[in-house]
Design a protein around this motif. Structure first.
Motif, PDB file in Angstrom:
ATOM      1  N   ASP A  18      -7.229  -4.422   2.574  1.00 25.95           N
ATOM      2  CA  ASP A  18      -6.623  -3.091   2.710  1.00 25.95           C
ATOM      3  C   ASP A  18      -6.051  -2.884   4.110  1.00 25.95           C
ATOM      4  OD1 ASP A  18      -7.292  -2.521   0.116  1.00 25.95           O
ATOM      5  OD2 ASP A  18      -9.090  -1.364   0.607  1.00 25.95           O
ATOM      6  N   VAL A  19      -6.797  -3.320   5.134  1.00 25.19           N
ATOM      7  CA  VAL A  19      -6.312  -3.179   6.511  1.00 25.19           C
ATOM      8  C   VAL A  19      -5.069  -4.039   6.726  1.00 25.19           C
ATOM      9  CG1 VAL A  19      -6.867  -3.593   8.941  1.00 25.19           C
ATOM     10  CG2 VAL A  19      -8.575  -2.544   7.428  1.00 25.19           C
ATOM     11  N   LEU A  20      -5.085  -5.264   6.211  1.00 23.92           N
ATOM     12  CA  LEU A  20      -3.914  -6.140   6.335  1.00 23.92           C
ATOM     13  C   LEU A  20      -2.695  -5.524   5.653  1.00 23.92           C
ATOM     14  CD1 LEU A  20      -5.596  -9.620   5.721  1.00 23.92           C
ATOM     15  CD2 LEU A  20      -4.506  -8.861   7.840  1.00 23.92           C
ATOM     16  N   SER A  21      -2.907  -4.894   4.517  1.00 23.52           N
ATOM     17  CA  SER A  21      -1.802  -4.250   3.799  1.00 23.52           C
ATOM     18  C   SER A  21      -1.204  -3.111   4.623  1.00 23.52           C
ATOM     19  CB  SER A  21      -2.279  -3.720   2.446  1.00 23.52           C
ATOM     20  OG  SER A  21      -2.662  -4.767   1.599  1.00 23.52           O
ATOM     21  N   TRP A  22      -2.086  -2.327   5.278  1.00 21.31           N
ATOM     22  CA  TRP A  22      -1.591  -1.234   6.114  1.00 21.31           C
ATOM     23  C   TRP A  22      -0.830  -1.758   7.328  1.00 21.31           C
ATOM     24  CZ3 TRP A  22      -0.502   3.518   5.176  1.00 21.31           C
ATOM     25  CH2 TRP A  22      -1.210   4.242   4.222  1.00 21.31           C
ATOM     26  N   ILE A  23      -1.315  -2.827   7.940  1.00 19.33           N
ATOM     27  CA  ILE A  23      -0.603  -3.416   9.087  1.00 19.33           C
ATOM     28  C   ILE A  23       0.787  -3.870   8.657  1.00 19.33           C
ATOM     29  CG2 ILE A  23      -0.567  -5.359  10.710  1.00 19.33           C
ATOM     30  CD1 ILE A  23      -3.638  -5.212  10.749  1.00 19.33           C
ATOM     31  N   LYS A  24       0.852  -4.534   7.509  1.00 17.09           N
ATOM     32  CA  LYS A  24       2.133  -5.013   6.993  1.00 17.09           C
ATOM     33  C   LYS A  24       3.072  -3.855   6.702  1.00 17.09           C
ATOM     34  CE  LYS A  24       4.813  -8.318   5.379  1.00 17.09           C
ATOM     35  NZ  LYS A  24       5.379  -9.365   6.267  1.00 17.09           N
ATOM     36  N   TYR A  25       2.526  -2.762   6.173  1.00 18.26           N
ATOM     37  CA  TYR A  25       3.347  -1.590   5.843  1.00 18.26           C
ATOM     38  C   TYR A  25       3.835  -0.873   7.103  1.00 18.26           C
ATOM     39  CZ  TYR A  25       4.534   3.103   4.171  1.00 18.26           C
ATOM     40  OH  TYR A  25       5.173   4.289   3.929  1.00 18.26           O
ATOM     41  N   LEU A  26       2.947  -0.704   8.083  1.00 14.80           N
ATOM     42  CA  LEU A  26       3.284   0.058   9.281  1.00 14.80           C
ATOM     43  C   LEU A  26       4.167  -0.723  10.245  1.00 14.80           C
ATOM     44  CD1 LEU A  26      -0.241   1.645   9.901  1.00 14.80           C
ATOM     45  CD2 LEU A  26       1.808   2.851   9.102  1.00 14.80           C
ATOM     46  N   ASN A  27       3.956  -2.041  10.298  1.00 15.14           N
ATOM     47  CA  ASN A  27       4.752  -2.875  11.214  1.00 15.14           C
ATOM     48  C   ASN A  27       4.909  -4.270  10.613  1.00 15.14           C
ATOM     49  OD1 ASN A  27       5.923  -4.305  13.306  1.00 15.14           O
ATOM     50  ND2 ASN A  27       4.610  -3.433  14.906  1.00 15.14           N
ATOM     51  N   PRO A  28       5.901  -4.459   9.753  1.00 18.81           N
ATOM     52  CA  PRO A  28       6.079  -5.748   9.067  1.00 18.81           C
ATOM     53  C   PRO A  28       6.280  -6.922  10.021  1.00 18.81           C
ATOM     54  CG  PRO A  28       7.438  -4.044   8.057  1.00 18.81           C
ATOM     55  CD  PRO A  28       6.900  -3.465   9.328  1.00 18.81           C
ATOM     56  N   ALA A  29       6.765  -6.643  11.235  1.00 21.08           N
ATOM     57  CA  ALA A  29       7.061  -7.733  12.171  1.00 21.08           C
ATOM     58  C   ALA A  29       5.845  -8.175  12.980  1.00 21.08           C
ATOM     59  CB  ALA A  29       8.178  -7.301  13.128  1.00 21.08           C
TER      60      ALA A  29
END
Length: 325
Positions: A18-29
């Motif tokens: 879930d945390v990894l998904s949020w990181i990807k969503y908030l800052n894909p780069a």
């Protein structure tokens, strides 16, 4: 981007997903590196200096003061030690003497921008309760003993007592190629079932039974508290410990706000035991007294987050991102 995010966890941990998904969503780069499960170290470099502080490189993954490091779960192991442990006792001893201090340093390193560390797993429940007494944070009266007569006297004093593990109730072990899990639940001890206990046993932890109005699970993250009231007292399956989950008739769970004086004492406690993140269990008595039970540094938070719509996973992701931007 100043630096990357490094996460140590278990590959099957859904909260990490879930945390990894949020990181990807908030800052894909944003670059995120992971060390999963029993992560083998085959190359390491540690640098210490007055000017630059501590620099650590594991298998090419660099950690320094600007690294956003989140320890969730998992364990680091030296590849050399795994090889030596298959040999004789002398080589095992050499590996422990030479590699042990290095591993202890890595596992106990506190990163200013990090969340948790491996050695938090070894936080002592008795040490925490001792600190609570200094902070005037209410705890159940507690007894450690291996003698049935002392248990009997303790029971006579409180009428009902709890026997519970001194450490984590969940124990995982390997036997050959099998993984074995053990669970030591909290058990209610009364005059009716005291006779089932032997005269002597390994030292166990006993606490007075606290009548409750509700139980509180609160997740602590950098001075913020995300709390949930658990109505476990009316269900015979969960009345002693809400972790004896009733899947067919689950407890009611609602958001809760801790009194400021309790938050202040808990904040002081977390500072003294050097934790910036953890799950705390509290009982609220019918007289509205708040009684601290324990803190789990690597506790579950997904169910709390979803039941109360706290989006804790997002807040962890935001912290890791903010400290690297």
């Amino acid at each position: 981007m100043k630096d990357k995010i490094l996460i140590q966890s278990e590959a099957a941990d859904k909260s990490t997903d879930d945390v990894l998904s949020w990181i990807k969503y908030l800052n894909p780069a944003k670059k995120v590196e992971q060390m999963f499960d029993n992560y083998m170290i085959n190359s390491i470099k540690i640098e210490l200096s007055n000017k630059h502080g501590v620099g650590l490189t594991i298998n090419g993954k660099k950690l320094n003061k600007d690294t956003a490091f989140w320890y969730r779960r998992g364990e680091l192991k030296f590849e050399q030690f795994e090889f030596m442990s298959m040999q004789n006792e002398v080589e095992i001893k050499i590996a422990q003497e030479y590699l042990g201090p290095i591993l202890s340093f890595i596992n106990g390193k506190i990163y200013k921008k990090g969340i948790n560390k491996f050695t938090d797993n070894y936080l002592g429940k008795l040490e925490v309760l001792n600190i609570c007494t200094d902070l005037q944070l209410s705890i159940p009266d507690t007894l450690i003993t291996d003698n049935i007569e002392e248990v009997r006297q303790f029971l006579n004093k409180y009428k009902k007592i709890i026997c519970k593990p001194v450490k984590n109730p969940f124990i995982n072990s390997n036997y050959g190629d099998k993984s074995i899990g053990f669970y030591g639940p909290s058990e209610l001890i009364t005059q009716e079932n005291l006779f089932c206990m032997p005269d002597s046993f390994i030292p166990c932890m006993f606490q007075e039974y606290i009548e409750k109005k509700i139980e509180i699970r609160t997740f602590f993250l950098f001075d913020d508290f995300f709390s949930m009231a658990i109505f476990s007292q009316n269900n015979p399956k969960t009345v002693v410990d809400y972790r004896n989950y009733d899947r067919e008739n689950p407890n009611r769970n609602v958001p809760f706000v801790l009194p400021k004086i309790i938050e202040k004492k808990l904040n002081d406690l977390m500072s003294l035991i050097r934790l910036n993140c953890g799950s705390i269990d509290i009982i609220v008595t019918p007289e509205n007294k708040f009684v601290f039970l324990e803190v789990n540094p690597i506790g579950q938070f997904q169910w709390l987050s979803r039941n109360c719509n706290y989006k804790i996973e997002k807040k962890i992701a935001e912290h890791l991102l903010i400290t690297t931007n």
